[in-house]
Design an enzyme around this catalytic site. Structure first.
Site, PDB file in Angstrom:
ATOM      1  N   GLU A  99       7.411  -4.203 -11.846  1.00  0.00           N
ATOM      2  CA  GLU A  99       6.084  -3.772 -11.081  1.00  0.00           C
ATOM      3  C   GLU A  99       5.630  -5.011 -10.310  1.00  0.00           C
ATOM      4  O   GLU A  99       5.768  -6.298 -10.835  1.00  0.00           O
ATOM      5  CB  GLU A  99       5.086  -3.271 -12.051  1.00  0.00           C
ATOM      6  N   ASP A 100       5.173  -4.847  -9.320  1.00  0.00           N
ATOM      7  CA  ASP A 100       4.509  -6.024  -8.434  1.00  0.00           C
ATOM      8  C   ASP A 100       3.056  -6.204  -8.963  1.00  0.00           C
ATOM      9  O   ASP A 100       2.855  -7.380  -9.539  1.00  0.00           O
ATOM     10  CB  ASP A 100       4.603  -5.437  -7.004  1.00  0.00           C
ATOM     11  N   ASP A 103      -2.813  -2.465 -11.506  1.00  0.00           N
ATOM     12  CA  ASP A 103      -4.386  -2.393 -11.057  1.00  0.00           C
ATOM     13  C   ASP A 103      -5.047  -1.357 -12.038  1.00  0.00           C
ATOM     14  O   ASP A 103      -5.514  -2.133 -12.980  1.00  0.00           O
ATOM     15  CB  ASP A 103      -4.282  -1.818  -9.550  1.00  0.00           C
ATOM     16  N   PHE A 152      -8.457  -7.224  -3.315  1.00  0.00           N
ATOM     17  CA  PHE A 152      -7.027  -6.853  -2.935  1.00  0.00           C
ATOM     18  C   PHE A 152      -6.423  -7.917  -2.266  1.00  0.00           C
ATOM     19  O   PHE A 152      -6.917  -8.894  -1.633  1.00  0.00           O
ATOM     20  CB  PHE A 152      -7.567  -6.010  -1.438  1.00  0.00           C
ATOM     21  N   ARG A 165       4.037  -7.384   4.010  1.00  0.00           N
ATOM     22  CA  ARG A 165       4.922  -7.134   2.836  1.00  0.00           C
ATOM     23  C   ARG A 165       5.973  -8.269   3.049  1.00  0.00           C
ATOM     24  O   ARG A 165       6.632  -9.014   2.210  1.00  0.00           O
ATOM     25  CB  ARG A 165       5.931  -5.998   2.883  1.00  0.00           C
TER      26      ARG A 165
END
Ligand code: 5GP
Length: 175
Positions: A99-100, A103, A152, A165
């Site tokens: 996973e990146d 959160d 963010f 991206r």
């Protein structure tokens, strides 16, 4: 730096990210020695991290992909849409989810719940980033690249409304 209507400042350099990716891969190579794990990368955000990490894995292994989405612009909705599901037979496999960023943890909880009752040998998560202050679910992320504040971020696969991206570093929203 500006993406659409928002300003971002440098947060993690490409060099820092690459060093961390190598360290995570080295740990996985050690921990999974003698096994043939199945990596499952969660699209879209993890594609760049998954590619870089996977190139550093020296084990005999496979990779597949799931695509989920819960984010709209800058907020996790908690309403997870599954766009590409899990098609692999994971029975008796050692599964490593890539996973990146974790959160709220809604996405990861949803993913991990799918492995219950499938007879996997093991399932662990490797996430490049985690926001501990934002976590709302009890998810066990064994391999963590960076713990970051609840702000963010974009770049290195992560987007702001589709853009950013392609950046090779990670940028944080300017407050
Ligand atoms: P969660 O379900 O844990 O709340 O959110 C996980 C997903 O939300 C991640 O896979 C990622 O796509 C997106 N996400 C969470 N935080 C951020 C962030 O700071 N920046 C970006 N670009 N995406 C994020």
């Amino acid at each position: 730096m500006t993406i659409k209507d928002k300003n971002f400042v440098p947060y993690l350099s490409s060099e820092e990210i690459q060093l961390k990716v190598k360290a995570l891969a080295a740990q996985l190579n050690k921990d999974y020695k003698g096994t043939q794990p199945l990596f499952i990368a969660i699209l879209n955000g993890s594609f760049m991290f998954a590619a870089d990490l996977f190139k550093e894995i020296s084990l005999s292994c496979e990779i597949s992909f799931m695509k989920l989405s819960s984010y709209q612009e800058m907020a996790s909705t908690g309403n997870i849409k599954e766009l590409i599901g899990l098609n692999e037979n994971v029975f008796k496999r050692d599964v490593i989810i890539i996973e990146d960023i974790v959160d709220t943890g809604h996405t990861m909880k949803n993913v991990l719940d799918q492995f219950v009752d499938r007879g996997v040998n093991s399932v662990e998560v490797v996430s490049l980033l985690i926001k501990p202050e934002a976590l709302q679910n009890k998810v066990d992320v064994k391999y963590i690249g960076f713990e970051i504040p609840n702000k963010f971020v974009v770049g290195y696969g992560l987007d702001y409304d589709g853009f950013g991206r392609n950046l090779n570093a990670i940028y944080q929203l300017k407050s």
